[in-house]
Design a protein around this motif. Structure first.
Motif, short mmCIF file in Angstrom:
data_model
loop_
_atom_site.label_atom_id
_atom_site.label_comp_id
_atom_site.label_asym_id
_atom_site.label_seq_id
_atom_site.Cartn_x
_atom_site.Cartn_y
_atom_site.Cartn_z
N UNK A 157 28.80 8.92 15.32
CA UNK A 157 28.22 7.89 16.18
C UNK A 157 29.13 7.60 17.15
N UNK A 158 30.44 7.46 17.24
CA UNK A 158 31.10 7.04 18.28
C UNK A 158 30.98 8.11 19.68
N UNK A 159 30.32 9.26 19.32
CA UNK A 159 30.13 10.16 20.46
C UNK A 159 28.59 10.19 20.67
N UNK A 160 27.90 9.33 20.13
CA UNK A 160 26.44 9.71 20.53
C UNK A 160 26.05 8.50 21.30
N UNK A 161 24.59 8.88 21.85
CA UNK A 161 23.86 7.86 22.43
C UNK A 161 22.80 7.49 21.63
N UNK A 162 22.95 5.76 21.33
CA UNK A 162 21.92 5.39 20.13
C UNK A 162 20.78 4.80 21.06
N UNK A 163 19.46 5.05 20.36
CA UNK A 163 18.26 4.54 21.06
C UNK A 163 17.48 3.75 20.02
N UNK A 164 17.05 2.62 20.41
CA UNK A 164 16.21 1.44 19.38
C UNK A 164 15.11 0.77 20.43
N UNK A 165 14.56 -0.16 19.52
CA UNK A 165 13.65 -0.82 20.19
C UNK A 165 13.57 -2.16 19.44
N UNK A 166 14.52 -2.89 20.08
CA UNK A 166 14.80 -4.24 19.15
C UNK A 166 14.27 -5.63 20.22
N UNK A 167 13.42 -6.29 19.57
CA UNK A 167 12.92 -7.49 20.43
C UNK A 167 14.07 -8.47 20.43
N UNK A 168 14.00 -9.14 21.77
CA UNK A 168 14.96 -10.12 21.84
C UNK A 168 15.17 -11.44 20.99
N UNK A 169 13.79 -11.66 20.51
CA UNK A 169 13.82 -12.72 19.37
C UNK A 169 14.88 -12.24 18.25
N UNK A 170 14.96 -11.33 18.04
CA UNK A 170 16.00 -10.82 17.00
C UNK A 170 17.33 -10.95 17.17
N UNK A 171 17.64 -10.91 18.39
CA UNK A 171 19.43 -11.10 18.94
C UNK A 171 19.74 -12.49 18.31
N UNK A 172 20.83 -12.44 17.71
CA UNK A 172 21.54 -13.67 17.14
C UNK A 172 20.80 -13.99 15.61
N UNK A 173 20.26 -13.34 15.01
CA UNK A 173 19.61 -13.55 13.63
C UNK A 173 20.24 -12.46 12.76
N UNK A 174 20.03 -12.44 11.37
CA UNK A 174 20.71 -11.33 10.58
C UNK A 174 20.20 -9.96 10.96
N UNK A 175 19.04 -9.92 11.47
CA UNK A 175 18.72 -8.61 11.88
C UNK A 175 19.46 -8.03 13.13
N UNK A 176 19.44 -9.08 14.06
CA UNK A 176 20.26 -8.72 15.12
C UNK A 176 21.80 -8.31 15.01
N UNK A 177 22.40 -9.08 13.87
CA UNK A 177 23.80 -8.84 13.56
C UNK A 177 23.93 -7.66 13.06
N UNK A 178 22.93 -7.13 12.06
CA UNK A 178 22.92 -5.88 11.57
C UNK A 178 22.99 -4.87 12.48
N UNK A 179 22.01 -4.70 13.48
CA UNK A 179 21.88 -3.90 14.68
C UNK A 179 23.24 -4.04 15.40
N UNK A 180 24.11 -5.06 15.64
CA UNK A 180 25.12 -5.04 16.18
C UNK A 180 26.32 -4.19 15.55
N UNK A 181 26.17 -4.26 14.22
CA UNK A 181 27.33 -3.47 13.51
C UNK A 181 27.08 -2.05 13.80
N UNK A 182 25.87 -1.69 13.99
CA UNK A 182 25.55 -0.30 14.66
C UNK A 182 25.86 0.10 15.86
N UNK A 183 25.61 -0.79 16.76
CA UNK A 183 25.61 -0.59 18.25
C UNK A 183 26.96 -0.65 18.56
N UNK A 184 28.00 -1.37 17.88
CA UNK A 184 29.40 -1.59 18.38
C UNK A 184 30.04 -0.24 18.18
N UNK A 185 29.74 0.73 17.36
CA UNK A 185 30.06 1.81 16.85
C UNK A 185 29.48 2.94 17.74
N UNK A 186 28.53 2.74 18.47
CA UNK A 186 28.06 4.08 19.29
C UNK A 186 28.81 4.21 20.72
#
Length: 262
Positions: A157-186
């Protein structure tokens, strides 16, 4: 008289023709100007082109694969007797389609089995803007306009381009936090607005892993078939109260699933 079961070659040929015809119809309708209706949100739209393209696919399947089940994003649903199902997304990326952007496509998948036993046989995606057809599956090496794509090169993942479709309303809630765990490693991140188109890029090694939650089958299965056909993998895992679909090169997929588990 019993109808002969179609061969995999027959299905590949039909799938390619269906998405190409659906995509060309949608493109022609867009050129004439088209209005959109909102479904669940401002970015979740439907047009007459979505409905017409789905009807085109369903009508032809009714003639050529009458025993197969059908499921379409715009409401098509038919039970079948064959144990097979065609899953249809007539216009994937409708917001892009309506907005005049080019990152949209027509897509479908053929599956076998039911419930947890359902497996992808093949996926087909047609990109009208570039006139490019992709077809592939676990037993169908993925092709781009008939030319076989190379096997994916694995990477973390650290050498990869990650793609997603995450709606802004999910930013800052548990779903957004889970995705942040992923995105921070890409290595980097893209959000382009069409899941099937994103997975054509993954299948070509241009992007490397897709991670998205609550993905309906018509957004997940066509592109999954393409990625499987070049040696990629797909997994579904639960985190933050939703199911995440993760598809791409094997090591990056494993890294994403580990991050979601945290």
């Amino acid at each position: 008289m019993t109808t002969a079961r179609p061969t995999l070659t027959d299905d590949v040929r039909l799938a390619g023709a269906l998405v190409r015809d659906a995509g060309r119809l949608a493109l022609e309708m867009r050129r004439g100007g088209i209005a959109a209706e909102q479904k669940s949100s401002v970015s979740d739209l439907v047009t007459a082109a979505d409905r017409a393209a789905e009807r085109l696919v369903v009508d032809r399947l009714g003639r050529e694969r009458p025993d197969d089940a059908v499921l379409g994003e715009e409401g098509a649903a038919r039970e079948g007797a064959s144990g097979r199902r065609w899953v249809i997304d007539p216009v994937d990326g409708t917001y892009n389609f309506v907005s005049g952007l080019t990152w949209w496509c027509s897509a479908l998948a053929l599956t076998e089995g039911e419930g947890e036993e359902e497996r992808v046989v093949l996926g087909a995606v047609y990109h009208p803007h570039d006139d490019v057809l992709y077809v592939g599956g676990p037993d169908v090496p993925t092709t781009r306009n008939g030319e076989r794509l190379p096997t994916l090169e694995d990477r973390p993942l650290g050498e990869s381009c990650l793609t997603t479709y995450l709606h802004p309303p999910f930013f800052g809630d548990p779903v957004g936090d889970a995705f942040s765990q992923v995105a921070s490693g890409a290595a980097t991140l893209r959000m382009l607005g069409s899941g099937s188109m994103d997975l054509t890029a993954v299948a070509q090694g241009r992007l490397h892993v897709s991670c998205q939650h609550s993905v309906p089958p018509w957004d997940r299965l066509p592109g999954l078939g393409l990625v499987l056909g070049v040696g990629g993998v797909g997994r579904q895992v639960s985190a933050a109260g939703v199911v995440w679909s993760v598809t791409g090169v094997p090591t990056a997929v494993a890294d994403v699933c580990a991050a979601l588990a945290r």
